[in-house]
Design an enzyme around this catalytic site. Structure first.
Site, PDB file in Angstrom:
ATOM      1  CG  ASP A  81      -0.325  -0.035   2.537  1.00 16.85           C
ATOM      2  OD1 ASP A  81       0.913  -0.091   2.603  1.00 16.85           O
ATOM      3  OD2 ASP A  81      -1.055   0.000   3.550  1.00 16.85           O
ATOM      4  CB  SER A  82       4.600   1.680   0.093  1.00 22.05           C
ATOM      5  OG  SER A  82       4.865   0.535  -0.692  1.00 22.05           O
TER       6      SER A  82
ATOM      7  CE  LYS B 216       3.211  -5.841   3.973  1.00 27.53           C
ATOM      8  NZ  LYS B 216       2.638  -4.763   4.798  1.00 27.53           N
TER       9      LYS B 216
ATOM     10  CD  GLU C  33       0.648  -1.551   7.824  1.00 29.69           C
ATOM     11  OE1 GLU C  33       0.378  -0.770   8.758  1.00 29.69           O
ATOM     12  OE2 GLU C  33       1.066  -1.172   6.719  1.00 29.69           O
TER      13      GLU C  33
ATOM     14  CD  GLU D  45       7.929  -0.524   7.777  1.00 29.21           C
ATOM     15  OE1 GLU D  45       6.908  -1.182   7.477  1.00 29.21           O
ATOM     16  OE2 GLU D  45       8.159   0.619   7.333  1.00 29.21           O
TER      17      GLU D  45
HETATM   18  O1  KIV Z   1       3.406  -1.075   1.669  1.00 35.57           O
HETATM   19  C1  KIV Z   1       4.567  -1.441   1.810  1.00 35.57           C
HETATM   20  O2  KIV Z   1       5.428  -1.307   0.937  1.00 35.57           O
HETATM   21  C2  KIV Z   1       4.920  -2.031   3.088  1.00 35.57           C
HETATM   22  C3  KIV Z   1       6.367  -2.004   3.478  1.00 35.57           C
HETATM   23  C4  KIV Z   1       6.748  -0.649   3.904  1.00 35.57           C
HETATM   24  C5  KIV Z   1       6.651  -2.984   4.516  1.00 35.57           C
HETATM   25  O3  KIV Z   1       4.066  -2.462   3.814  1.00 35.57           O
END
Ligand code: KIV
Length: 296
Positions: free
Chosen positions: A46-47, A115, A117, A184
């Site tokens: 989501d980055s 994934k 969080e 992280e």
């Molecule tokens: O969204 C992402 O790229 C991530 C990383 C920062 C771990 O969750």
């Protein structure tokens, strides 16, 4: 062609002490280059909200965008294992929504896993997604969807007490069925402790070397992140941003001084056709390229 990486492959890497290579990707070209480079895993993070869409945090991206990015990445991946990030509020509200959204990343986006969080507080959601048959990677330490609660981009697990909290989070994720845990922005020794306490692979981003593999954000290592944040753990391997800007400046200069397009960039036609058309022209122009023998 290499065999598709699976959760079993990742477990066997851990057993054999082989570090997994993990990168973010949000588009087909980047995923293709990563495949060619032999990267094991790609995270459609989501980055993307920050690296690609220009947001100032990750919370504004939704399922629709994540599915578009995931599709582009998974189309490119015959070998790499593709993990789709569950965006903010796609799994926190209820187990039903968590399963539906995880399913959409797999069925619609082509991801191999998702994934989420968070530690203990999302463990039941992770268990629900795993029960639905979808592999889940946990993510603890600095969790960017909770920046407000964490007080910004801060290193986590710097004291014995907070390191123990992270270990308990990791154990909860493992019990919930997570196939791996991403850690992280924690000190290397904390990451080592977490890795020692669980049996699933532990991957790190800004977590030092004592883990089962490394993740980086591709824009960070390529020098193409247009933003202020430059974490300590980033190593630059290229200056793509600089290269692209230089190319655009050269293109702009060529257009402005008339050197682009040149005759070699124009479609040639037979001289008699060119002359007939030219007779109709009233304005000034450059020479129309003439058809060469080799163009026929
Ligand atoms: O969204 C992402 O790229 C991530 C990383 C920062 C771990 O969750």
């Amino acid at each position: 062609m290499s065999k598709k990486v699976t959760t079993a492959t990742l477990q066997s890497y851990k057993r054999r002490g082989r570090s997994a290579v993990f990168l973010t990707a949000y588009d087909y070209p980047t995923a293709t280059f990563a495949e060619r480079a032999g990267v094991d895993m790609l995270l459609v993070g989501d980055s993307a909200a920050m690296t690609v869409l220009g947001h100032s945090s990750t919370v504004g991206i939704g399922m629709e965008e994540m599915i578009v990015f995931s599709k582009a990445v998974s189309y490119a991946c015959q070998t790499a294992f593709v993990v789709g990030d569950m965006p903010f509020l796609s799994y926190q509200v209820s187990a039903e929504e968590a399963i539906r959204n995880a399913g959409a990343l797999v069925a619609g986006g082509g991801c191999d896993a998702v994934k989420c969080e968070g530690g203990r507080r999302v463990a039941n959601r992770i268990a629900a997604i795993v029960d639905a048959g979808i592999p889940v990677m946990g993510h603890i330490g600095l969790t960017p969807q909770n920046l407000g609660q964490l007080g910004g981009y801060r290193v986590q697990g710097k004291s014995l007490q907070t390191a123990e909290v992270l270990v308990n989070d990791a154990l909860a994720l493992e019990s919930a069925g997570a196939f791996a845990i991403l850690v992280e922005a924690v000190p290397a020794v904390t990451a080592a402790l977490i890795r020692e306490r669980v049996t699933v692979p532990v991957y790190g981003i800004g977590a030092g070397p004592h883990v089962d593999g490394q993740l980086v954000i591709s824009h960070d290592i390529l020098g193409s992140f247009v933003g202020e944040i430059e974490p300590r753990f980033v190593k630059r391997y290229a200056d793509v941003g600089g290269t692209v800007e230089k190319a655009f400046r050269s293109y702009a200069a060529d257009v402005r001084d008339g050197s682009f397009p040149g005759p070699e960039h124009c479609y040639p036609i037979p001289p008699d056709e060119a002359s007939s058309i030219e007779r109709l022209l009233v304005g000034k122009r450059k020479q129309t390229p003439q058809l060469q023998e080799t163009d026929r």
